[in-house]
Design a protein around this motif. Structure first.
Motif, PDB file in Angstrom:
ATOM      1  N   TYR A  65      -6.378   9.060   5.577  1.00  0.00           N
ATOM      2  CA  TYR A  65      -6.490   9.856   4.250  1.00  0.00           C
ATOM      3  C   TYR A  65      -7.461   9.298   3.376  1.00  0.00           C
ATOM      4  CZ  TYR A  65      -2.162  11.713   6.027  1.00  0.00           C
ATOM      5  OH  TYR A  65      -1.042  12.076   6.801  1.00  0.00           O
ATOM      6  N   GLU A  66      -8.306  10.045   2.656  1.00  0.00           N
ATOM      7  CA  GLU A  66      -9.417   9.612   1.708  1.00  0.00           C
ATOM      8  C   GLU A  66      -8.696   9.314   0.437  1.00  0.00           C
ATOM      9  OE1 GLU A  66     -12.583  12.170   2.213  1.00  0.00           O
ATOM     10  OE2 GLU A  66     -13.125  11.713   4.186  1.00  0.00           O
ATOM     11  N   GLY A  67      -9.658   8.645  -0.450  1.00  0.00           N
ATOM     12  CA  GLY A  67      -9.211   8.444  -1.602  1.00  0.00           C
ATOM     13  C   GLY A  67      -8.111   7.467  -2.193  1.00  0.00           C
ATOM     14  N   PRO A  68      -7.706   7.027  -3.377  1.00  0.00           N
ATOM     15  CA  PRO A  68      -6.784   5.914  -3.646  1.00  0.00           C
ATOM     16  C   PRO A  68      -5.537   6.201  -2.975  1.00  0.00           C
ATOM     17  CG  PRO A  68      -7.920   6.974  -5.606  1.00  0.00           C
ATOM     18  CD  PRO A  68      -8.018   7.977  -4.282  1.00  0.00           C
ATOM     19  N   LEU A  69      -4.623   5.097  -2.397  1.00  0.00           N
ATOM     20  CA  LEU A  69      -3.706   5.300  -1.855  1.00  0.00           C
ATOM     21  C   LEU A  69      -2.418   5.188  -2.511  1.00  0.00           C
ATOM     22  CD1 LEU A  69      -2.566   5.203   1.306  1.00  0.00           C
ATOM     23  CD2 LEU A  69      -2.707   2.548   1.253  1.00  0.00           C
ATOM     24  N   GLU A  70      -1.519   6.052  -2.006  1.00  0.00           N
ATOM     25  CA  GLU A  70      -0.285   6.026  -3.000  1.00  0.00           C
ATOM     26  C   GLU A  70       0.676   6.145  -1.830  1.00  0.00           C
ATOM     27  OE1 GLU A  70       2.603   8.250  -6.488  1.00  0.00           O
ATOM     28  OE2 GLU A  70       0.282   8.603  -6.288  1.00  0.00           O
ATOM     29  N   MET A  71       1.824   5.100  -1.741  1.00  0.00           N
ATOM     30  CA  MET A  71       2.811   5.376  -0.581  1.00  0.00           C
ATOM     31  C   MET A  71       4.000   5.373  -1.203  1.00  0.00           C
ATOM     32  SD  MET A  71       1.456   2.626   2.118  1.00  0.00           S
ATOM     33  CE  MET A  71       2.314   1.356   1.549  1.00  0.00           C
ATOM     34  N   ALA A  72       4.976   6.145  -0.482  1.00  0.00           N
ATOM     35  CA  ALA A  72       6.371   6.418  -0.795  1.00  0.00           C
ATOM     36  C   ALA A  72       6.989   6.300   0.699  1.00  0.00           C
ATOM     37  CB  ALA A  72       6.813   7.957  -1.240  1.00  0.00           C
ATOM     38  N   ALA A  73       8.446   5.745   0.611  1.00  0.00           N
ATOM     39  CA  ALA A  73       9.003   5.667   1.866  1.00  0.00           C
ATOM     40  C   ALA A  73      10.531   6.165   1.983  1.00  0.00           C
ATOM     41  CB  ALA A  73       8.902   3.937   2.440  1.00  0.00           C
ATOM     42  N   MET A  74      11.006   6.414   3.093  1.00  0.00           N
ATOM     43  CA  MET A  74      12.489   6.991   3.305  1.00  0.00           C
ATOM     44  C   MET A  74      13.082   5.827   4.167  1.00  0.00           C
ATOM     45  SD  MET A  74      12.150  11.041   2.897  1.00  0.00           S
ATOM     46  CE  MET A  74      13.750  11.222   2.351  1.00  0.00           C
ATOM     47  N   SER A  75      14.182   5.147   4.031  1.00  0.00           N
ATOM     48  CA  SER A  75      14.618   4.247   4.897  1.00  0.00           C
ATOM     49  C   SER A  75      16.115   4.227   4.598  1.00  0.00           C
ATOM     50  CB  SER A  75      14.083   2.811   4.708  1.00  0.00           C
ATOM     51  OG  SER A  75      14.444   1.878   5.747  1.00  0.00           O
ATOM     52  N   ASP A  76      16.969   3.322   5.669  1.00  0.00           N
ATOM     53  CA  ASP A  76      18.332   3.131   5.500  1.00  0.00           C
ATOM     54  C   ASP A  76      18.541   1.710   5.537  1.00  0.00           C
ATOM     55  OD1 ASP A  76      17.689   3.239   8.402  1.00  0.00           O
ATOM     56  OD2 ASP A  76      19.837   2.959   8.460  1.00  0.00           O
ATOM     57  N   HIS A  77      17.470   0.790   5.854  1.00  0.00           N
ATOM     58  CA  HIS A  77      17.693  -0.507   6.273  1.00  0.00           C
ATOM     59  C   HIS A  77      16.915  -1.388   5.614  1.00  0.00           C
ATOM     60  CE1 HIS A  77      18.743  -3.768   9.085  1.00  0.00           C
ATOM     61  NE2 HIS A  77      19.849  -3.127   9.252  1.00  0.00           N
ATOM     62  N   ALA A  78      17.380  -2.776   5.522  1.00  0.00           N
ATOM     63  CA  ALA A  78      16.444  -3.664   4.803  1.00  0.00           C
ATOM     64  C   ALA A  78      15.454  -4.435   5.682  1.00  0.00           C
ATOM     65  CB  ALA A  78      17.551  -5.001   4.589  1.00  0.00           C
ATOM     66  N   ASP A  79      15.633  -4.054   6.958  1.00  0.00           N
ATOM     67  CA  ASP A  79      14.277  -4.157   7.787  1.00  0.00           C
ATOM     68  C   ASP A  79      12.915  -3.719   7.285  1.00  0.00           C
ATOM     69  OD1 ASP A  79      15.819  -5.676   9.683  1.00  0.00           O
ATOM     70  OD2 ASP A  79      15.853  -4.080  11.053  1.00  0.00           O
ATOM     71  N   ASP A  80      13.133  -2.591   6.388  1.00  0.00           N
ATOM     72  CA  ASP A  80      11.815  -1.982   5.810  1.00  0.00           C
ATOM     73  C   ASP A  80      11.713  -2.357   4.504  1.00  0.00           C
ATOM     74  OD1 ASP A  80      11.308  -0.163   7.961  1.00  0.00           O
ATOM     75  OD2 ASP A  80      12.600   0.937   7.317  1.00  0.00           O
ATOM     76  N   LEU A  81      12.329  -3.680   4.011  1.00  0.00           N
ATOM     77  CA  LEU A  81      11.698  -4.204   2.827  1.00  0.00           C
ATOM     78  C   LEU A  81      10.162  -4.331   2.514  1.00  0.00           C
ATOM     79  CD1 LEU A  81      15.097  -6.192   1.594  1.00  0.00           C
ATOM     80  CD2 LEU A  81      14.163  -4.063   0.628  1.00  0.00           C
ATOM     81  N   PRO A  82       9.738  -4.869   3.569  1.00  0.00           N
ATOM     82  CA  PRO A  82       8.109  -4.991   3.232  1.00  0.00           C
ATOM     83  C   PRO A  82       7.359  -4.024   2.995  1.00  0.00           C
ATOM     84  CG  PRO A  82       8.884  -6.472   5.136  1.00  0.00           C
ATOM     85  CD  PRO A  82      10.095  -5.607   4.844  1.00  0.00           C
ATOM     86  N   LEU A  83       7.953  -2.780   3.648  1.00  0.00           N
ATOM     87  CA  LEU A  83       7.222  -1.696   3.381  1.00  0.00           C
ATOM     88  C   LEU A  83       7.752  -0.829   1.976  1.00  0.00           C
ATOM     89  CD1 LEU A  83       5.573   1.111   4.203  1.00  0.00           C
ATOM     90  CD2 LEU A  83       7.533   1.933   5.429  1.00  0.00           C
ATOM     91  N   LEU A  84       9.068  -1.004   1.663  1.00  0.00           N
ATOM     92  CA  LEU A  84       9.578  -0.381   0.432  1.00  0.00           C
ATOM     93  C   LEU A  84       8.825  -1.193  -0.845  1.00  0.00           C
ATOM     94  CD1 LEU A  84      13.349  -0.152   1.396  1.00  0.00           C
ATOM     95  CD2 LEU A  84      11.408   1.450   1.768  1.00  0.00           C
ATOM     96  N   SER A  85       8.548  -2.304  -0.520  1.00  0.00           N
ATOM     97  CA  SER A  85       8.086  -3.292  -1.600  1.00  0.00           C
ATOM     98  C   SER A  85       6.776  -2.714  -1.977  1.00  0.00           C
ATOM     99  CB  SER A  85       8.129  -4.573  -1.357  1.00  0.00           C
ATOM    100  OG  SER A  85       9.488  -5.071  -1.240  1.00  0.00           O
TER     101      SER A  85
END
Length: 301
Positions: free
Chosen positions: A159-179
């Motif tokens: 995708y082009e342009g400024p990056l804005e991220m959101a995430a859906m998860s259930d587990h602490a393994d994804d904390l690097p992404l959630l942060s």
């Protein structure tokens, strides 16, 4: 571009896709695959967590060595099982993000051999998953910091342009992404969600979907023939139990209980949406009981 990354196991689907994959390998992969499964799982049991990656690599490599017909049968069976336990609240959230113009990416540690096809069927824009095992190359499971890095790289490339991220998860393994996200959706019990909410920065918007608690206006959920069924009222449950005597009933806090005709339905916890599936042990136990007592011994009452 705004990009939503959706975890698979425990999030988009309520259960564990890898367990469904192992079951499909056992049923559809043939004798050689069964022997490899027994050996790999035995090594995992002996070595504990240290052996998890080795087990996953061994099974992934063995799957790649199956003929095309068996591979297709395994993937078909895995995806069929996954469809039964899609989290409808999460799916509705995903569609809400999509309607607001977000790009939707399935991001999972699951194997690409089935995750990518599942993502295509469900209309995801892209899939990030654990790759095939290639001899001579270092294999990395797509989880934790590795998964977060791949999500950032893919979002920047797609995708082009400024990056804005959101995430859906259930587990602490994804904390690097959630942060790294501005908005987070957590599917977890209240106690699990509190632990996860402590991870992302304070300015992150966090919403929670509880897959375990009672829901107003809900009904009784059963698990029989290795699939969920519900919500039902008590009369429907009595009718079902008269035909399906090897059934589990959801009783709250993630637990399911074997329920027979005539048993009290009072312990049932009522929900609108399907709760997390029974444990693998509970599913195997009730299926094995049915096979021995009903199918082998021909005892029907």
């Amino acid at each position: 571009m705004r990009t939503l990354f959706v975890d698979l196991d425990g999030t988009f689907i309520l259960g564990n896709s890898y367990m469904e994959f192992l079951r499909a390998c056992w049923l559809q992969g043939g004798l050689r695959m069964r022997l490899i499964l027994v050996g790999a799982i035995a090594i995992r049991a002996v070595t504990g967590k240290r052996g998890r990656l080795r087990m996953k690599m061994t099974i992934a490599r063995s799957f790649d060595q199956l003929d095309e017909v068996r591979q297709q049968a395994v993937v078909d069976a895995t995806i069929t099982a996954m469809r039964r336990i899609i989290s409808r609240p999460v799916q509705e959230k995903v569609e809400s993000f999509r309607s607001e113009g977000w790009g939707i990416v399935l991001a999972t540690a699951a194997l690409d051999c089935y995750a990518s096809r599942f993502s295509e069927e469900l209309g995801f824009d892209h899939c990030i998953a654990s790759p095939p095992v290639i001899p001579g190359l270092h294999w990395q499971e797509c989880w934790g910091a590795i998964k977060a890095d791949r999500c950032r790289t893919i979002a920047g490339a797609l995708y082009e342009g400024p990056l804005e991220m959101a995430a859906m998860s259930d587990h602490a393994d994804d904390l690097p992404l959630l942060s790294a996200c501005r908005s987070v959706v957590i599917q977890a019990s209240v106690s699990e969600a509190k632990k996860l909410q402590a991870g992302p920065p304070k300015d992150v918007h966090v919403s929670v979907i509880d897959p375990l608690a009672a829901e107003s206006g809900g009904g009784i959920w059963l698990w029989f023939m290795d699939a969920p069924s519900g919500p039902h009222d008590p009369w429907e449950v009595r009718t079902i139990l008269s035909k399906h005597r090897y059934s589990l009933m959801y009783v709250g806090d993630g637990a399911w209980r074997r329920t027979r005709p005539g048993d009290s339905l009072t312990p049932a916890v009522l929900r609108v949406h399907c709760p997390r599936p029974p444990s693998a042990l509970a599913r195997i136990s009730v299926a094995l009981s049915r096979k021995i007592v009903r199918d082998s011994l021909q005892i029907f009452h």
